[in-house]
Design a protein around this motif. Structure first.
Motif, PDB file in Angstrom:
ATOM      1  N   LEU A   1      -6.100  10.411   3.940  1.00  0.00           N
ATOM      2  CA  LEU A   1      -6.691   9.319   4.704  1.00  0.00           C
ATOM      3  C   LEU A   1      -7.101   8.152   3.819  1.00  0.00           C
ATOM      4  O   LEU A   1      -6.913   6.993   4.152  1.00  0.00           O
ATOM      5  N   THR A   2      -7.648   8.470   2.644  1.00  0.00           N
ATOM      6  CA  THR A   2      -8.225   7.436   1.784  1.00  0.00           C
ATOM      7  C   THR A   2      -7.398   7.103   0.558  1.00  0.00           C
ATOM      8  O   THR A   2      -7.621   6.080  -0.078  1.00  0.00           O
TER       9      THR A   2
ATOM     10  N   PRO B   1     -10.270   1.972   1.502  1.00  0.00           N
ATOM     11  CA  PRO B   1      -9.305   1.668   0.451  1.00  0.00           C
ATOM     12  C   PRO B   1      -8.942   0.187   0.424  1.00  0.00           C
ATOM     13  O   PRO B   1      -8.881  -0.472   1.464  1.00  0.00           O
ATOM     14  N   ASP B   2      -8.702  -0.331  -0.769  1.00  0.00           N
ATOM     15  CA  ASP B   2      -8.335  -1.737  -0.935  1.00  0.00           C
ATOM     16  C   ASP B   2      -6.863  -1.979  -0.650  1.00  0.00           C
ATOM     17  O   ASP B   2      -6.446  -3.125  -0.452  1.00  0.00           O
ATOM     18  N   ALA B   3      -6.076  -0.902  -0.671  1.00  0.00           N
ATOM     19  CA  ALA B   3      -4.637  -1.054  -0.462  1.00  0.00           C
ATOM     20  C   ALA B   3      -4.090   0.186   0.223  1.00  0.00           C
ATOM     21  O   ALA B   3      -4.691   1.261   0.182  1.00  0.00           O
ATOM     22  N   ILE B   4      -2.943   0.043   0.840  1.00  0.00           N
ATOM     23  CA  ILE B   4      -2.241   1.138   1.495  1.00  0.00           C
ATOM     24  C   ILE B   4      -0.909   1.344   0.789  1.00  0.00           C
ATOM     25  O   ILE B   4      -0.163   0.377   0.564  1.00  0.00           O
ATOM     26  N   SER B   5      -0.623   2.568   0.433  1.00  0.00           N
ATOM     27  CA  SER B   5       0.637   2.879  -0.240  1.00  0.00           C
ATOM     28  C   SER B   5       1.686   3.236   0.807  1.00  0.00           C
ATOM     29  O   SER B   5       1.471   4.096   1.654  1.00  0.00           O
TER      30      SER B   5
ATOM     31  N   PRO C   1      -1.957  -4.693  -0.259  1.00  0.00           N
ATOM     32  CA  PRO C   1      -3.395  -4.973  -0.177  1.00  0.00           C
ATOM     33  C   PRO C   1      -3.842  -5.070   1.275  1.00  0.00           C
ATOM     34  O   PRO C   1      -3.180  -5.718   2.099  1.00  0.00           O
ATOM     35  N   VAL C   2      -4.939  -4.407   1.593  1.00  0.00           N
ATOM     36  CA  VAL C   2      -5.433  -4.395   2.969  1.00  0.00           C
ATOM     37  C   VAL C   2      -5.760  -5.809   3.438  1.00  0.00           C
ATOM     38  O   VAL C   2      -5.508  -6.172   4.587  1.00  0.00           O
ATOM     39  N   GLY C   3      -6.299  -6.638   2.549  1.00  0.00           N
ATOM     40  CA  GLY C   3      -6.670  -7.997   2.921  1.00  0.00           C
ATOM     41  C   GLY C   3      -5.502  -8.870   3.320  1.00  0.00           C
ATOM     42  O   GLY C   3      -5.677  -9.897   3.981  1.00  0.00           O
TER      43      GLY C   3
END
Length: 272
Positions: free
Chosen positions: A140-141, A164-168, A179-181
């Motif tokens: 999840l994280t 998390p700051d990013a999703i792989s 990047p999530v942003g």
């Protein structure tokens, strides 16, 4: 309840053990065997949690039973040896038996062995549950499962407060770190998620909408439809359509439909 198999070549001894084990509500006898060959078959077929195993038996003794199971790569249950000779005690622990009891079996000694068994099973069960939880949180994280297990052992919160700051995202043998942003919005396409980013790219992620929603910070992302999530920073306006439905207009010009069940949740974005 733990499933139990009793193995003893002496009928009276076997009957006596069955009567004594009936006093323990945590145990359920699912099989009894009169020799080593039957014991091997019972372990394979019944998958017991524990075997009360006689040491001295003709043809295949208790240790030979275990050796055969190991050679056949059968998962071993917990073992409590039952023997008239305590010279076997050392050998019993060499094969990782939980305990051993001497014949004639004394009630108090049997109770101590069962208590030891239950503690061992509880510890393993707890460890197994922690491992499963750590793996789930790790997926999840994106955090290492070892770090999560360490927090569990220290009775700390399972999940960190931060998201998390990013999703792989894995695709064609490559892993892209998004990047999530940079995520503008997400929509579902069958068994896949289409992640649309601010640079105009679309990344395909095999995950359910619910799983992805739990991974994204709810302060930054809002579910607007059964199959859509939107970054609140990309929302330009909320429009009411002539048919009474609503849609969001994003800063990139994309229109995203808002379902009735999520309309109130979307409106909180404009009231905050």
């Amino acid at each position: 309840m733990l499933k139990v198999v009793v193995v003893d070549d002496e009928p009276l001894a076997r009957k006596g053990m069955l009567m004594r084990l009936a006093a323990f509500p945590e145990l359920q006898v699912v099989g009894e065997c009169s020799n080593g060959a039957e014991a091997i078959s019972a372990v394979k077929e019944l998958s017991p949690d524990v075997v009360f195993l006689d040491v001295e038996m003709p043809v295949l003794d208790g240790f030979a039973v275990l050796k055969t199971l190991q050679q056949q790569q059968v998962k071993l249950p917990y073992i409590i040896f039952v023997t008239a000779f305590d010279q076997y005690a050392l050998n019993a622990f060499d094969v990782n038996a939980v305990d051993y009891v001497l014949k004639p079996v004394e009630t108090e000694r049997l109770r101590a062995a069962v208590f030891k068994l239950l503690k061992a099973f509880e510890a393993e069960d707890d460890h197994r549950h922690k491992g499963q939880l750590a793996e789930a949180v790790a997926k999840l994280t994106g955090e290492a499962a070892g770090n999560i297990l360490q927090r569990l052992d220290q009775e700390e919160p399972v999940m960190n407060d931060r998201f998390p700051d990013a999703i792989s995202i894995k695709d064609s043998g490559e892993i892209t770190r998004v990047p999530v942003g940079s995520i503008d919005w997400v929509d579902a396409a069958g068994d896949y998620m289409c992640i649309h980013t601010s640079d105009g790219q679309t990344h395909i992620l095999r995950r359910t909408m619910k799983e992805l929603e739990q991974e994204l910070d709810p302060r930054l992302f809002v579910r607007v439809h059964r199959s859509a999530i939107v970054n609140v920073n990309t929302i330009a306006k909320l429009q009411m359509l002539p048919n009474g439905e609503h849609q969001l207009m994003l800063t990139n010009g994309q229109a995203v439909k808002v379902s009735r069940s999520y309309k109130d949740r979307v409106k909180t974005v404009f009231s905050s």
